[in-house]
Structure formats: C-alpha cells, structure tokens
Design an enzyme around this catalytic site. Structure first.
Site, PDB file in Angstrom:
ATOM      1  CB  SER A  84      -1.142  -0.114   1.121  1.00  0.00           C
ATOM      2  OG  SER A  84      -0.218  -0.250   2.395  1.00  0.00           O
ATOM      3  CB  THR A 200      -1.612   6.217   3.789  1.00  0.00           C
ATOM      4  OG1 THR A 200      -2.183   6.313   2.380  1.00  0.00           O
ATOM      5  CG2 THR A 200      -0.456   7.617   3.548  1.00  0.00           C
ATOM      6  CB  THR A 218      -0.170   6.205  -0.088  1.00  0.00           C
ATOM      7  OG1 THR A 218      -0.951   5.197   0.024  1.00  0.00           O
ATOM      8  CG2 THR A 218      -0.692   7.488  -0.853  1.00  0.00           C
ATOM      9  NE  ARG A 228      -8.067   8.047  -5.129  1.00  0.00           N
ATOM     10  CZ  ARG A 228      -7.603   7.866  -3.929  1.00  0.00           C
ATOM     11  NH1 ARG A 228      -6.505   7.667  -3.794  1.00  0.00           N
ATOM     12  NH2 ARG A 228      -8.547   7.958  -2.941  1.00  0.00           N
ATOM     13  CB  THR A 251      -4.608   6.494   6.906  1.00  0.00           C
ATOM     14  OG1 THR A 251      -4.511   5.467   6.053  1.00  0.00           O
ATOM     15  CG2 THR A 251      -4.837   6.125   8.207  1.00  0.00           C
ATOM     16  N   GLY A 252      -7.012   6.318   5.023  1.00  0.00           N
ATOM     17  CA  GLY A 252      -8.401   5.928   4.600  1.00  0.00           C
ATOM     18  C   GLY A 252      -8.771   6.440   3.361  1.00  0.00           C
TER      19      GLY A 252
HETATM   20  N1  ASP Z   1      -5.578   7.890   1.954  1.00  0.00           N
HETATM   21  C1  ASP Z   1      -5.066   7.109   0.856  1.00  0.00           C
HETATM   22  C2  ASP Z   1      -5.760   7.290  -0.420  1.00  0.00           C
HETATM   23  O1  ASP Z   1      -6.949   7.694  -0.465  1.00  0.00           O
HETATM   24  C3  ASP Z   1      -5.126   5.689   1.026  1.00  0.00           C
HETATM   25  C4  ASP Z   1      -5.275   5.102   2.658  1.00  0.00           C
HETATM   26  O2  ASP Z   1      -4.463   5.885   3.159  1.00  0.00           O
HETATM   27  O3  ASP Z   1      -5.990   4.258   3.135  1.00  0.00           O
HETATM   28  O4  ASP Z   1      -5.109   7.059  -1.399  1.00  0.00           O
END
Ligand code: ASP
Length: 340
Positions: A84, A200, A218, A228, A251-252
């Site tokens: 990731s 991330t 990330t 994207r 994150t997310g």
């Molecule tokens: N925030 C990251 C994104 O949207 C992904 C993650 O942290 O899970 O690319």
C-alpha cells in the site's frame, strides 16, 4: 518569540492558547509523562513501528524532524511486503503503480508529488520539489521528468504479489473502496499475503529543537482509476504542519479527507485548544455528519501531534493502529472506537 502582552490580549479575547513559554518549563507531556517538548515520532498503522525506529535514529542524535520523517517513511516505501506504499504497492486498474507523497517542515515549506510512476522513494522527490523548485506540487509525467533530472533511478517493475492481486481483481473489477482488515466483516477476501487494499504512512515528528515536520506517502487505493489522486499528497488534506501548534496526517478514503480538508482542520482545532485526540475526533465527526453512510462504508483515520509532544488519533472504524516512539518507549496503539 513569546510575547507576554500578546498572550494577555489573546487570552482576554477568549482565544485559548495551548501553552505559554512559562508553563512549558517543568511541565509534563500528558501522553508520555516526559518533559514537554521532548523528541517524539508517531505514525499510522502497524508498519509505523519500523518506520518510527528509523526516524528515531535521526531524532535521538539531535537530528532535524524533517530528516527523521523522510528517513522514517523510506522503510515502508522500500518494503517488498508492503502493498500500500511505494513501488511494491498494488497497481491502479490499468496495472500501473502510481505514487502520491508530500512533506512539510517547521517553516511551512512543503513539497508534493502525485501520480508518480517508477520511483522508489516518492517522499524524497517531494522533498526535492520543496527544496529545489519554486513550486509545491508536481504530478505524473512532469514529476517523473523532474525526478530523473534530479538523479533518481527509474525502476520499472510490478511486485509479483501485487500483480497477482491485480489479476485476481480484474476477474470482477469491482470498483469500490473497501474497509481494511481492521473491520473483519469488510475484509477483502482474496488479496494474497493478508495484505491491505489501501493504507498510507503518515508520520509526524518533533525534534530536540522543538520543531515539527511531517511526511505522508502511499500507492493510494488499490486498483483505482488511472490518474486518481487521493488526499495523501495534498497539503492540508493528507498532511499539515504548523510549527506554532502541531501537525496532523490522515489515512483511509482520501476523497472524504479532501472534501473536509482534514489535516488542516485537525491542526486548526488544536489551535483552538482541542487535545490531539479531540481534534481528530471532531474531524471524523464532520465527515460522518456530512455523509452518515460513511460510518458504515468506509474508513478514515486522523493522527495528530501537538507542539508539546502530546498525541492522539481517531478513526471512523475501530482498529486504527498507530505507532509511537520516544526516548522512553516504542509502542503500537489501537483505537477501539467504532461508529458502525
Ligand atoms: N488515503 C489514501 C488514499 O486515499 C489511502 C489510505 O490511506 O488508505 O489514497
């Protein structure tokens, strides 16, 4: 410099101040019990443990927080098991690994790259953008061109496990972000090696001079649309540092963080007197309030560190882990709250 008259004026206006220089002397950090302002590094998820250890090697020798966060996040960026972050990450739906990263220092300088291909350490390219150009952000082909001009090596490879996961995904090609293994009912079933479909590293550090810096890097959402870009390379969304107040990272699902300018919001809430955890919680609640369905469907987590070295985190889903490292301790904490 601390100005007592200004402090009194702001206090009289009812604007809460985090601390005064006087109150710092001898004060103890509410999280760690250490002297306020002692060096500390915190970062998102389980892989933050090893990343923090690398950052701590810089901080413990009196190094700069900016160097600490850069060297810290190199660890997951180069981990072949990490799908990731970095070039071993899952590709987009076209099979291309595109990386997002940003970095910010104590003077408010910042640099960022988005949709960068073929470079092992996007965080270092982001730092070069900050230090060697008059710009903040370079994307795609232009970011790659800049990286190559700066002497970064072009690495054209797809990690075999990531390739396998992508080929598996292509069978259904379902385009929907899924919550990670922290919420088992949403766990993606078929990703090899029990890997995450996103996650991330966001890292925040306070050095022995009392300066803050942060880094965020990330490979973004697995199997995303080509082009994207998430929150992680966007200053104010995935990362924000204000050396007077504190720093935050996220994150997310990046789209929800961008819509709410999440990390900037967390720092501004800390400026108003919120603790790091309460600031993260309020930022999460804003997301849920605006879109109640997010409470069931997605994960967003924030992590914050204030100028005193106090930290906190909050996430929509339970199980958001973060790692903390200072002179006394190295630990992994997990937020147990769940809105689902
Ligand atoms: N925030 C990251 C994104 O949207 C992904 C993650 O942290 O899970 O690319």
């Amino acid at each position: 410099m601390y100005n007592r008259r200004k402090f009194i004026r702001l206090s009289a206006l009812g604007i809460p101040l985090l601390y005064s220089t006087k109150s710092i002397a001898g004060a103890l950090n509410a999280n760690t019990g250490n002297q306020v302002g002692s060096p500390i590094v915190i970062s998102t998820w389980n892989f933050g443990i090893e990343a923090n250890a690398a950052a701590w090697n810089v901080l413990k020798n009196g190094g700069r927080a900016l160097d600490a966060v850069e060297q810290g996040v190199w660890v997951p960026e180069s981990d072949p098991q990490n799908h990731s972050i970095g070039l071993n990450g899952y590709p987009d739906r076209d099979g291309k690994v595109t990386l997002d990263a940003c970095i910010m220092d104590e003077q408010g300088n910042c640099g960022s790259v988005a949709a960068l291909e073929f470079i092992a350490h996007p965080i270092s390219v982001a730092r070069r953008v900050m230090e060697k150009t008059p710009h903040v952000m370079l994307v795609g082909e232009g970011a790659l061109q800049f990286a190559l001009e700066q002497g970064f090596e072009k690495v054209n490879k797809l990690n075999p496990e990531s390739e396998k996961a992508w080929k598996e995904w292509l069978k259904t090609a379902k385009y929907k972000p899924v919550i990670n293994i922290e919420n088992k009912s949403f766990a993606p079933k078929k990703l090899p090696g029990n890997q995450y479909n996103h996650d991330t590293i966001g890292m925040l550090a306070l050095d022995s001079k009392g300066n803050l810096s942060g880094a965020c890097t990330t490979s973004g959402m697995a199997f995303k649309m080509h082009g994207r870009v998430g929150d992680s390379p966007i200053i104010g969304a995935g990362l924000y540092i204000d050396n007077e107040v504190g720093g935050a990272t996220s994150t997310g699902v990046g789209e929800e963080v961008i819509r709410n300018v999440g990390s900037f919001l967390v720092v501004e809430l800390m400026r108003q007197g919120y603790s790091p955890e309460d600031a993260c919680k309020e930022a999460v609640m804003r997301i849920i309030k605006r879109k109640p369905e997010t409470a069931k469907e997605i994960q967003v987590g924030f992590l914050a560190l204030n100028k005193k070295g106090e930290y906190g985190a909050y996430a929509i889903q339970k199980g958001f882990s973060y790692a903390v490292c200072d002179a006394a301790d190295q630990k992994l904490l997990i937020k147990g709250k769940s809105f689902y």
